[in-house]
Design a protein around this motif. Sequence first.
Motif, PDB file in Angstrom:
ATOM      1  N   UNK A  29      57.815  57.605  82.145  1.00  0.00           N
ATOM      2  CA  UNK A  29      56.596  58.136  82.774  1.00  0.00           C
ATOM      3  C   UNK A  29      56.908  59.432  83.519  1.00  0.00           C
ATOM      4  N   UNK A  30      58.028  59.483  84.228  1.00  0.00           N
ATOM      5  CA  UNK A  30      58.396  60.697  84.958  1.00  0.00           C
ATOM      6  C   UNK A  30      58.598  61.879  84.007  1.00  0.00           C
ATOM      7  N   UNK A  31      59.250  61.626  82.861  1.00  0.00           N
ATOM      8  CA  UNK A  31      59.424  62.697  81.864  1.00  0.00           C
ATOM      9  C   UNK A  31      58.076  63.151  81.322  1.00  0.00           C
ATOM     10  N   UNK A  32      57.160  62.207  81.112  1.00  0.00           N
ATOM     11  CA  UNK A  32      55.826  62.559  80.624  1.00  0.00           C
ATOM     12  C   UNK A  32      55.083  63.401  81.664  1.00  0.00           C
ATOM     13  N   UNK A  33      55.193  63.029  82.921  1.00  0.00           N
ATOM     14  CA  UNK A  33      54.577  63.821  83.989  1.00  0.00           C
ATOM     15  C   UNK A  33      55.143  65.232  84.018  1.00  0.00           C
ATOM     16  N   UNK A  34      56.456  65.348  83.843  1.00  0.00           N
ATOM     17  CA  UNK A  34      57.093  66.667  83.829  1.00  0.00           C
ATOM     18  C   UNK A  34      56.532  67.529  82.701  1.00  0.00           C
ATOM     19  N   UNK A  35      56.318  66.918  81.545  1.00  0.00           N
ATOM     20  CA  UNK A  35      55.798  67.687  80.403  1.00  0.00           C
ATOM     21  C   UNK A  35      54.368  68.165  80.647  1.00  0.00           C
ATOM     22  N   UNK A  36      53.509  67.290  81.181  1.00  0.00           N
ATOM     23  CA  UNK A  36      52.118  67.720  81.394  1.00  0.00           C
ATOM     24  C   UNK A  36      51.991  68.662  82.582  1.00  0.00           C
ATOM     25  N   UNK A  37      52.988  68.681  83.477  1.00  0.00           N
ATOM     26  CA  UNK A  37      52.938  69.545  84.662  1.00  0.00           C
ATOM     27  C   UNK A  37      53.496  70.939  84.414  1.00  0.00           C
ATOM     28  N   UNK A  38      54.130  71.150  83.246  1.00  0.00           N
ATOM     29  CA  UNK A  38      54.763  72.444  82.977  1.00  0.00           C
ATOM     30  C   UNK A  38      53.800  73.591  83.234  1.00  0.00           C
ATOM     31  N   UNK A  39      54.302  74.598  83.935  1.00  0.00           N
ATOM     32  CA  UNK A  39      53.490  75.754  84.289  1.00  0.00           C
ATOM     33  C   UNK A  39      52.924  75.654  85.692  1.00  0.00           C
ATOM     34  N   UNK A  40      52.737  74.438  86.193  1.00  0.00           N
ATOM     35  CA  UNK A  40      52.226  74.249  87.541  1.00  0.00           C
ATOM     36  C   UNK A  40      53.272  73.682  88.488  1.00  0.00           C
ATOM     37  N   UNK A  41      54.112  72.805  87.946  1.00  0.00           N
ATOM     38  CA  UNK A  41      55.192  72.200  88.719  1.00  0.00           C
ATOM     39  C   UNK A  41      56.453  72.166  87.864  1.00  0.00           C
ATOM     40  N   UNK A  42      57.574  72.410  88.498  1.00  0.00           N
ATOM     41  CA  UNK A  42      58.869  72.266  87.834  1.00  0.00           C
ATOM     42  C   UNK A  42      59.540  71.034  88.425  1.00  0.00           C
ATOM     43  N   UNK A  43      59.840  70.053  87.596  1.00  0.00           N
ATOM     44  CA  UNK A  43      60.448  68.811  88.061  1.00  0.00           C
ATOM     45  C   UNK A  43      61.965  68.941  88.094  1.00  0.00           C
ATOM     46  N   UNK A  44      62.547  68.610  89.229  1.00  0.00           N
ATOM     47  CA  UNK A  44      63.991  68.590  89.414  1.00  0.00           C
ATOM     48  C   UNK A  44      64.379  67.130  89.630  1.00  0.00           C
ATOM     49  N   UNK A  45      64.915  66.482  88.589  1.00  0.00           N
ATOM     50  CA  UNK A  45      65.266  65.068  88.670  1.00  0.00           C
ATOM     51  C   UNK A  45      66.515  64.891  89.530  1.00  0.00           C
ATOM     52  N   UNK A  46      66.412  64.039  90.530  1.00  0.00           N
ATOM     53  CA  UNK A  46      67.480  63.807  91.492  1.00  0.00           C
ATOM     54  C   UNK A  46      68.187  62.493  91.143  1.00  0.00           C
ATOM     55  N   UNK A  47      69.481  62.578  90.891  1.00  0.00           N
ATOM     56  CA  UNK A  47      70.275  61.381  90.603  1.00  0.00           C
ATOM     57  C   UNK A  47      70.454  60.583  91.891  1.00  0.00           C
ATOM     58  N   UNK A  48      70.108  59.291  91.850  1.00  0.00           N
ATOM     59  CA  UNK A  48      70.308  58.450  93.030  1.00  0.00           C
ATOM     60  C   UNK A  48      71.196  57.238  92.731  1.00  0.00           C
ATOM     61  N   UNK A  49      71.549  57.048  91.481  1.00  0.00           N
ATOM     62  CA  UNK A  49      72.376  55.909  91.103  1.00  0.00           C
ATOM     63  C   UNK A  49      73.807  55.994  91.582  1.00  0.00           C
ATOM     64  N   UNK A  50      74.254  57.187  91.947  1.00  0.00           N
ATOM     65  CA  UNK A  50      75.641  57.347  92.400  1.00  0.00           C
ATOM     66  C   UNK A  50      75.771  57.341  93.926  1.00  0.00           C
ATOM     67  N   UNK A  51      74.675  57.122  94.626  1.00  0.00           N
ATOM     68  CA  UNK A  51      74.742  57.074  96.086  1.00  0.00           C
ATOM     69  C   UNK A  51      75.388  55.762  96.535  1.00  0.00           C
ATOM     70  N   UNK A  52      76.336  55.833  97.483  1.00  0.00           N
ATOM     71  CA  UNK A  52      76.874  54.577  98.014  1.00  0.00           C
ATOM     72  C   UNK A  52      75.780  53.875  98.821  1.00  0.00           C
ATOM     73  N   UNK A  53      75.937  52.577  99.031  1.00  0.00           N
ATOM     74  CA  UNK A  53      75.009  51.886  99.916  1.00  0.00           C
ATOM     75  C   UNK A  53      75.097  52.532 101.285  1.00  0.00           C
ATOM     76  N   UNK A  54      73.937  52.663 101.943  1.00  0.00           N
ATOM     77  CA  UNK A  54      73.943  53.346 103.229  1.00  0.00           C
ATOM     78  C   UNK A  54      74.890  52.652 104.195  1.00  0.00           C
ATOM     79  N   UNK A  55      75.732  53.451 104.840  1.00  0.00           N
ATOM     80  CA  UNK A  55      76.675  52.966 105.840  1.00  0.00           C
ATOM     81  C   UNK A  55      76.921  54.126 106.797  1.00  0.00           C
TER      82      UNK A  55
END
Length: 184
Positions: free
Chosen positions: A21-47
């Motif tokens: 869904x996020x990729x689809x949103x990025x495609x329909x938003x082209x020209x108005x918004x540029x999506x910068x996907x942020x990786x969060x899977x490599x974040x350690x558990x908050x400590x």
Amino acid sequence: MSRTVAVLVGSLRSQSINHTVAKALAKVAEGGLAFDFVEIGDLPLYNDDLWHEGRGPEAVERMRAQIAAADGVLLVTPEYNRTVPGVLVNALDWGSRPWGQSVWVNKPAGCCGAATGAIGTAAAQLALKAQMVTLGMVVMGHPEFYLKFEPEKFAEDGTVTDESLRGFLKTYTDALAAHIERLC
């Protein structure tokens, strides 16, 4: 003028419907918004012990820099047990620290999500919006986005194959762009 949106997807699964869904949103938003996907899977558990001289681990600093550089934020959440997945909450926690240095404060923001059930991610988004407001984000209230995911409406590359759904996604991204523009 195209604005940049930091996009955080709360699912780590390789075949995540919310990433689709996020990729689809990025495609329909082209020209108005540029999506910068942020990786969060490599974040350690908050400590809190992982902060050293005001800096967090490398993955945390990368995430915080991407969010700080963006004009707005879009959180795309699945729904786990009627609430927000831990990986997304963890990212919100890292972004809100150290005290007084949150990257979320005054960020124009939206949230959305999809699930296979009839109400999409309504319960998770309700909890998420409350947390977003608490963190100081300026949350877009309308239009709301609760999507029952139907895989046949999406191509592998994220293109939406259903005109009605494409229109819905475009309405949402146009509203998010206007929300960001008003606040920037």
